[in-house]
Scaffold this motif. Sequence first.
Motif, PDB file in Angstrom:
ATOM      1  N   TRP A  65       0.698  -1.075  -0.387  1.00  7.66           N
ATOM      2  CA  TRP A  65       0.283   0.121  -0.367  1.00  7.66           C
ATOM      3  C   TRP A  65       1.142   1.312   0.054  1.00  7.66           C
ATOM      4  O   TRP A  65       2.164   1.284   0.474  1.00  7.66           O
ATOM      5  N   ILE A  66       0.052   2.441  -0.245  1.00  5.49           N
ATOM      6  CA  ILE A  66       0.817   3.655  -0.434  1.00  5.49           C
ATOM      7  C   ILE A  66      -0.283   4.579   0.318  1.00  5.49           C
ATOM      8  O   ILE A  66      -1.553   4.553   0.985  1.00  5.49           O
ATOM      9  N   ASP A  67       0.147   4.378   1.183  1.00 11.68           N
ATOM     10  CA  ASP A  67      -0.846   5.696   2.669  1.00 11.68           C
ATOM     11  C   ASP A  67       0.035   7.180   2.366  1.00 11.68           C
ATOM     12  O   ASP A  67       1.038   7.658   2.966  1.00 11.68           O
ATOM     13  N   PHE A  68      -1.003   7.497   1.383  1.00  9.46           N
ATOM     14  CA  PHE A  68      -1.700   9.581   2.050  1.00  9.46           C
ATOM     15  C   PHE A  68      -2.407  10.365   3.249  1.00  9.46           C
ATOM     16  O   PHE A  68      -3.510   9.306   2.996  1.00  9.46           O
ATOM     17  N   GLU A  69      -1.291  10.728   4.027  1.00  7.47           N
ATOM     18  CA  GLU A  69      -1.723  11.207   5.212  1.00  7.47           C
ATOM     19  C   GLU A  69      -1.772  12.869   5.637  1.00  7.47           C
ATOM     20  O   GLU A  69      -0.551  12.963   4.865  1.00  7.47           O
ATOM     21  N   VAL A  70      -2.947  13.265   5.585  1.00  7.43           N
ATOM     22  CA  VAL A  70      -2.610  14.672   6.158  1.00  7.43           C
ATOM     23  C   VAL A  70      -3.204  14.419   7.315  1.00  7.43           C
ATOM     24  O   VAL A  70      -3.950  14.696   8.061  1.00  7.43           O
ATOM     25  N   GLN A  71      -2.062  15.923   8.167  1.00 18.52           N
ATOM     26  CA  GLN A  71      -2.541  16.291   9.373  1.00 18.52           C
ATOM     27  C   GLN A  71      -2.141  17.354   9.164  1.00 18.52           C
ATOM     28  O   GLN A  71      -2.096  18.329   9.177  1.00 18.52           O
ATOM     29  N   ASP A  72      -3.734  17.700  10.645  1.00 22.63           N
ATOM     30  CA  ASP A  72      -3.359  19.408  11.256  1.00 22.63           C
ATOM     31  C   ASP A  72      -3.758  19.605  12.205  1.00 22.63           C
ATOM     32  O   ASP A  72      -3.175  18.822  13.619  1.00 22.63           O
ATOM     33  N   THR A  73      -3.277  20.977  12.621  1.00 21.62           N
ATOM     34  CA  THR A  73      -3.321  21.341  14.454  1.00 21.62           C
ATOM     35  C   THR A  73      -4.692  21.993  14.719  1.00 21.62           C
ATOM     36  O   THR A  73      -4.861  22.733  15.598  1.00 21.62           O
ATOM     37  N   GLY A  74      -5.970  22.052  14.010  1.00 20.50           N
ATOM     38  CA  GLY A  74      -7.046  21.936  14.187  1.00 20.50           C
ATOM     39  C   GLY A  74      -8.260  21.527  15.569  1.00 20.50           C
ATOM     40  O   GLY A  74      -6.943  20.824  16.241  1.00 20.50           O
ATOM     41  N   THR A  75      -9.515  22.000  15.310  1.00 17.37           N
ATOM     42  CA  THR A  75     -10.290  21.488  16.678  1.00 17.37           C
ATOM     43  C   THR A  75      -9.869  19.860  16.581  1.00 17.37           C
ATOM     44  O   THR A  75     -10.607  19.375  17.853  1.00 17.37           O
ATOM     45  N   GLY A  76      -9.442  18.597  14.756  1.00 13.12           N
ATOM     46  CA  GLY A  76      -9.919  17.509  15.437  1.00 13.12           C
ATOM     47  C   GLY A  76     -11.587  17.080  14.504  1.00 13.12           C
ATOM     48  O   GLY A  76     -12.784  18.249  14.936  1.00 13.12           O
ATOM     49  N   PHE A  77     -11.585  16.122  15.085  1.00 11.93           N
ATOM     50  CA  PHE A  77     -13.029  15.474  14.443  1.00 11.93           C
ATOM     51  C   PHE A  77     -13.983  15.200  15.660  1.00 11.93           C
ATOM     52  O   PHE A  77     -13.549  14.881  16.930  1.00 11.93           O
ATOM     53  N   SER A  78     -15.423  16.080  15.693  1.00 11.55           N
ATOM     54  CA  SER A  78     -16.583  16.058  16.419  1.00 11.55           C
ATOM     55  C   SER A  78     -17.241  14.282  16.205  1.00 11.55           C
ATOM     56  O   SER A  78     -16.492  13.361  15.751  1.00 11.55           O
ATOM     57  N   ASP A  79     -17.514  13.767  17.413  1.00 10.57           N
ATOM     58  CA  ASP A  79     -17.631  11.958  17.143  1.00 10.57           C
ATOM     59  C   ASP A  79     -18.653  11.882  16.542  1.00 10.57           C
ATOM     60  O   ASP A  79     -18.653  10.463  14.955  1.00 10.57           O
ATOM     61  N   GLU A  80     -19.613  12.715  16.114  1.00 10.47           N
ATOM     62  CA  GLU A  80     -20.357  12.626  15.228  1.00 10.47           C
ATOM     63  C   GLU A  80     -19.582  12.903  13.946  1.00 10.47           C
ATOM     64  O   GLU A  80     -19.831  11.434  12.817  1.00 10.47           O
ATOM     65  N   ALA A  81     -18.755  13.789  13.165  1.00 12.55           N
ATOM     66  CA  ALA A  81     -17.967  13.601  12.081  1.00 12.55           C
ATOM     67  C   ALA A  81     -17.083  12.796  12.382  1.00 12.55           C
ATOM     68  O   ALA A  81     -16.946  11.960  11.439  1.00 12.55           O
ATOM     69  N   LEU A  82     -16.494  11.903  13.000  1.00  9.63           N
ATOM     70  CA  LEU A  82     -15.813  10.508  12.792  1.00  9.63           C
ATOM     71  C   LEU A  82     -16.793   9.204  12.343  1.00  9.63           C
ATOM     72  O   LEU A  82     -16.333   8.163  11.683  1.00  9.63           O
ATOM     73  N   ASP A  83     -17.701   9.577  12.724  1.00 11.72           N
ATOM     74  CA  ASP A  83     -18.703   8.248  12.018  1.00 11.72           C
ATOM     75  C   ASP A  83     -19.446   8.513  10.814  1.00 11.72           C
ATOM     76  O   ASP A  83     -19.892   7.520   9.940  1.00 11.72           O
ATOM     77  N   HIS A  84     -19.267  10.160  10.667  1.00 10.37           N
ATOM     78  CA  HIS A  84     -20.477  10.382   9.236  1.00 10.37           C
ATOM     79  C   HIS A  84     -19.861  11.481   8.453  1.00 10.37           C
ATOM     80  O   HIS A  84     -19.543  12.007   6.921  1.00 10.37           O
ATOM     81  N   ALA A  85     -18.156  11.378   8.547  1.00 12.33           N
ATOM     82  CA  ALA A  85     -17.024  12.318   7.300  1.00 12.33           C
ATOM     83  C   ALA A  85     -16.959  11.625   6.376  1.00 12.33           C
ATOM     84  O   ALA A  85     -17.343  12.176   5.072  1.00 12.33           O
ATOM     85  N   LEU A  86     -17.259  10.536   5.728  1.00 14.62           N
ATOM     86  CA  LEU A  86     -17.645   9.926   4.677  1.00 14.62           C
ATOM     87  C   LEU A  86     -18.693  10.261   3.576  1.00 14.62           C
ATOM     88  O   LEU A  86     -18.467  10.107   2.621  1.00 14.62           O
ATOM     89  N   ASP A  87     -19.676  10.729   4.174  1.00 14.15           N
ATOM     90  CA  ASP A  87     -20.318  10.066   3.597  1.00 14.15           C
ATOM     91  C   ASP A  87     -20.969  11.517   2.917  1.00 14.15           C
ATOM     92  O   ASP A  87     -20.575  12.405   3.528  1.00 14.15           O
ATOM     93  N   ALA A  88     -21.806  11.369   1.345  1.00 15.58           N
ATOM     94  CA  ALA A  88     -21.532  12.498   1.055  1.00 15.58           C
ATOM     95  C   ALA A  88     -22.790  13.520   1.889  1.00 15.58           C
ATOM     96  O   ALA A  88     -23.611  12.814   2.381  1.00 15.58           O
TER      97      ALA A  88
END
Length: 640
Positions: free
Chosen positions: A446-469
């Motif tokens: 595999w190739i892992d492309f990873e993007v990290q930031d120093t923002g507020t991070g994902f909320s619990d709701e966002a972790l569950d639905h971030a990939l949903d259209a």
Amino acid sequence: MDTKFTDIAALTQAGLNLIQQALSIYDSDLKFVVGNRTFQEMFGLPTRLVTRGARFDDTIRFLVERGEYGVVDDHEAFVRDKVDQALAFEPHYVERERANGRMISVEGSPLAQGGWVTVYTDITGIKRQEQLLRSRSEELSDQVLAHAEELSQTNRALAATNATLEETKRQLTEMESRARVTAEMMPAHIARLDRDWRYAYSNRQLAAILPDSPRNIVGLHARDALGDEAFERITPSLERAFAGEASVFEFAHEGSGRRIRVAFTPDTDDAGAVRGVYILSTDVTEEAQARAALAQTRKRELATQLTSGLAHDFSNLLTIILGLQGRLGQMDLPPEAARLVEATTAASRRGGTLLDRIGALSGVREVRPEPVNVAQLLSETETLARSTLPGDVSLTVEVADLDSPVLLDVGATQDALLNLVLNAKDAIGAEAGEITLTARAVSRTWIDFEVQDTGTGFSDEALDHALDAFFTTKGAQGSGLGLAMVYDHAKLSGGHVRVGNTDRGARVTMRLPLKPAEMDDAAARSLLVLLVEDQDDIRTEVREMLIALGHQVIEAGSGEEARALAGVEGIGLVLSDIMLGGGLTGDQLAVAFDEAGLEAPVLLMSSLPPDDPRRAGAPVLGKPFTQAQLAAFLATEGPA
């Protein structure tokens, strides 16, 4: 190979039947393997006792009951003693008198791979000669020579028997060696575990399934050989196998990035008790990647069916609204009304942009891999991204273990990475912050492309639905399609996306299959290519690309002209457009070449949409394409 082994077995049996001595071979479990006809005839054995798999103790019991060993008070105790002696696997030689008064010698020798070979020789004549020598010593002068010659002949016969025995042992060893070679050539790990969960047998393919595994695992406990992660994953299935239940189990091994399928088959004895488990493990990573890509394609097809009609109607409505708003904007309106017109126009245009993104997400799309240097790709992505970042937001790019070119859909991959960087920028907000973009190889798979930031991070709701259209945390400023498009690209490529938080902010990892771009000698060799294209300017461009790749080119402007050139000697490849002027299309041309006996592969190129039925049935390179994409297409689909 089975026929060859059968022939060898038949020849071996025929040779054994020519031996005057009786011969038998039993395996390490004291089960009959092979014997000659003399063995059966000497002891009057029924066919069931000289059939492969017959038990040694049944044969001894039969002979005891026939009186072969004289008067025996306790038959079963006698049989047990004989079995115990055989299980000691020690060489021995004895002479005994049979019930019929004849004398035989019994010579036994263990095999290196386990089991017994025993030779029985009728020595009645020799014994009589010995008795005669003792009783008639005065007549020895003439008879000793004759008896010595007879004894010599007997010894020669015995030597021939021993030679035959050695040849039999050699053939058995050779058969075992061939079986081991076959097991080593299998692209899978084949092994057997004993009841104590230690390996009794293993070929040397475990490291091909689980990199960094020990090379020699015979005698090791399963946990020590497989590692904690793999061992814990297969333990429930392995426990069921030791309970007598066969099963097939598939799991993702995070440590190596591999997808592994394991089959468990209980090894039972004659009584049905499980004495071990056979294990067959295969690497199905590429198969899983293909399944993921196919599943995503089907999802997209369903989404297209659901959204295409709505998108068309909304597009018409937005066109009308924009037209009306344009006319209102030309009127002399009060300032407040003008602002409302501008806001309505902006909202309509945003709706048009949103429809375009829905179309891109749900419409048919091809993955078009081409060779690319990952470090160069990330450098170009960094240049594009920096122009959108505030001065107090830094961007760091890192690449590890990706020095050689790989095959990627460059445009889609770069779009996905830009999307992730821009999302990271939005997550940081108005504050100063850091964004890190890294690419690294994982277990050469595999190739892992990873993007990290120093923002507020994902909320619990966002972790569950971030990939949903359509899911967004940006309110009216977000469409909710950014991460969904990244996920779509990853799944179409056979990979996936993970979202999570670190102690500093958010992290998104896009994992794509690592496919080296180096072509082997067969793919890189120069070919004579028949190029079929009715558009002169396109034909010229493609011809120059082929020449730049080291190929020779002959050209045809129509299907009929191409068919006339099919007889040119040395054509190694045909590259044809599908839509050709005249009455013959590219796909029809491929059929005509096949019927004419042209052995060169026929590859097609076209600007038709990917779901057009005329593109089915043969490899197709979508137009427009670059020289790198053409090279990758020829390397993948061209002659081997």
